[in-house]
Design a protein around this motif. Structure first.
Motif, mmCIF file in Angstrom:
data_model
loop_
_atom_site.group_PDB
_atom_site.id
_atom_site.type_symbol
_atom_site.label_atom_id
_atom_site.label_comp_id
_atom_site.label_asym_id
_atom_site.label_seq_id
_atom_site.Cartn_x
_atom_site.Cartn_y
_atom_site.Cartn_z
ATOM 1 N N ASP A 1 -7.892 -7.028 -0.469
ATOM 2 C CA ASP A 1 -7.648 -6.373 0.799
ATOM 3 C C ASP A 1 -6.579 -5.330 0.568
ATOM 4 N N LEU A 2 -6.939 -4.092 0.682
ATOM 5 C CA LEU A 2 -5.998 -3.035 0.351
ATOM 6 C C LEU A 2 -5.302 -2.439 1.553
ATOM 7 N N SER A 3 -5.184 -3.189 2.606
ATOM 8 C CA SER A 3 -4.451 -2.695 3.756
ATOM 9 C C SER A 3 -5.104 -1.470 4.366
ATOM 10 N N GLU A 4 -6.352 -1.256 4.051
ATOM 11 C CA GLU A 4 -7.068 -0.124 4.638
ATOM 12 C C GLU A 4 -7.966 -0.621 5.754
ATOM 13 N N VAL B 1 -0.039 0.819 -3.125
ATOM 14 C CA VAL B 1 -0.377 1.137 -1.748
ATOM 15 C C VAL B 1 0.857 1.615 -0.993
ATOM 16 N N ARG C 1 3.163 2.214 1.950
ATOM 17 C CA ARG C 1 3.218 1.569 3.258
ATOM 18 C C ARG C 1 3.451 2.567 4.383
ATOM 19 N N LYS D 1 -0.307 5.119 3.645
ATOM 20 C CA LYS D 1 -1.483 4.308 3.365
ATOM 21 C C LYS D 1 -2.303 4.779 2.170
ATOM 22 N N PHE E 1 2.817 -2.921 -2.911
ATOM 23 C CA PHE E 1 3.178 -2.051 -1.804
ATOM 24 C C PHE E 1 4.479 -1.333 -2.096
ATOM 25 N N TRP F 1 7.340 -2.350 9.465
ATOM 26 C CA TRP F 1 6.849 -2.344 8.091
ATOM 27 C C TRP F 1 7.045 -0.959 7.477
ATOM 28 N N ASP G 1 -1.686 -8.663 3.241
ATOM 29 C CA ASP G 1 -3.060 -8.585 3.715
ATOM 30 C C ASP G 1 -3.964 -9.513 2.932
ATOM 31 N N PHE H 1 6.174 6.424 -7.628
ATOM 32 C CA PHE H 1 5.921 5.424 -6.602
ATOM 33 C C PHE H 1 6.984 4.338 -6.670
ATOM 34 N N ASP I 1 7.868 -1.978 -3.805
ATOM 35 C CA ASP I 1 8.730 -2.936 -3.101
ATOM 36 C C ASP I 1 8.858 -4.186 -3.954
#
Lengths: 142, 142
Positions: free
Chosen positions: A74-77, A94, A96, A99, A132, B65, B74, B122, B125
């Motif tokens: 799940d890529l937060s998309e 990813v 934050r 996105k 993230f 967030w 996620d 990048f 976190d």
DNA sequence: GTGATTGCAAATCCTTTGCAATCTG
DNA sequence: CAGATTGCAAAGGATTTGCAATCAC
């Protein structure tokens, strides 16, 4: 034997019926290095003028995951993407804020992988990694 | 100063307005070590007879967030969960077989952190990172 | 033939959004 | 007071489900 054929042989052995739909879906997801959502798979198949129902794709991907043939991320998309197991390891960076998802080279994971093994005898699942943080553009805005 | 107060002070400093809703949401999520979904937060607040709209919770969690005050996972099926952890950065090594969680030293992430910065600018976190894989015991069973 | 699998459409679930009303600074 | 934030309801998008038709074994 190609990886998709391996999967098919294994499924048959486990009592699953191999329909033309399943074969196409497996071939689509086993071929590339991509992370495919259910809809992506549909797109791939439609290019070949092979119409398959989305619900079937969802059911098949779920089944392949439960049987351990694909990874699920799940890529937060907002949508779930799948990859085959022989897909080379790499990390998803990813952002934050915006996105954006950057596919990072596997080398950046080397030390982490080694250290986890040495210190904790823990084998980090590299193909599952989503990290993230903040991308270059968003970092500068802060 | 409690962690929720720290968050509030910071938000104010960044120009956000502190409404009673935001305060309640922040307090709810800053208090526990739990992973809360938007709906979970609603549940928490309803216990205190504080009616808040779900959309507000979604908007606030998203904002917290993006501003870096909560972590977002996620990985669980279906819905997104959030946490705050005010203690020091560390990684969780989560065994996907036995579900055991090993707290790993942050040093194992050093190279990853550096490389992500150098190669992709990048900023990963580091705090509250969850890495999936197999622990020593489960690895031997395979 | 028989039970597994598909297609279709409707249903669900989580999350986002437009907009007027309401608050914060 | 101005602009940010909320609530509400409706929209949106991903995923699931019931059921009859179809297909693999």
């Amino acid at each position: 034997m190609s990886y998709s054929q391996t999967i098919i042989a294994n499924l048959r052995q486990r009592g699953y019926r191999i329909t033309s739909q399943r074969e196409l879906i497996i071939r689509a997801i086993a071929q590339g290095d991509l992370h495919l959502s259910a809809e992506d798979v549909l797109g791939e198949l439609q290019e070949q003028t092979q119409a398959i129902n989305l619900a079937t794709i969802y059911r098949t991907l779920e089944m392949l995951w439960a049987e351990g043939f694909v990874y699920r991320n799940d890529l937060s998309e907002g949508k779930t993407v799948y990859t085959t197991l022989d897909h080379g390891p790499h990390a998803h960076l990813v952002c934050r804020k915006c996105k954006r998802v950057i596919d990072a080279a596997p080398e950046i994971l080397q030390q982490l992988h080694e250290q986890a093994l040495i210190r904790y005898a823990f084998e980090v699942d590299l193909a599952h990694l989503s990290l993230f943080g903040l991308c270059a553009a968003c970092k500068d805005l802060v």
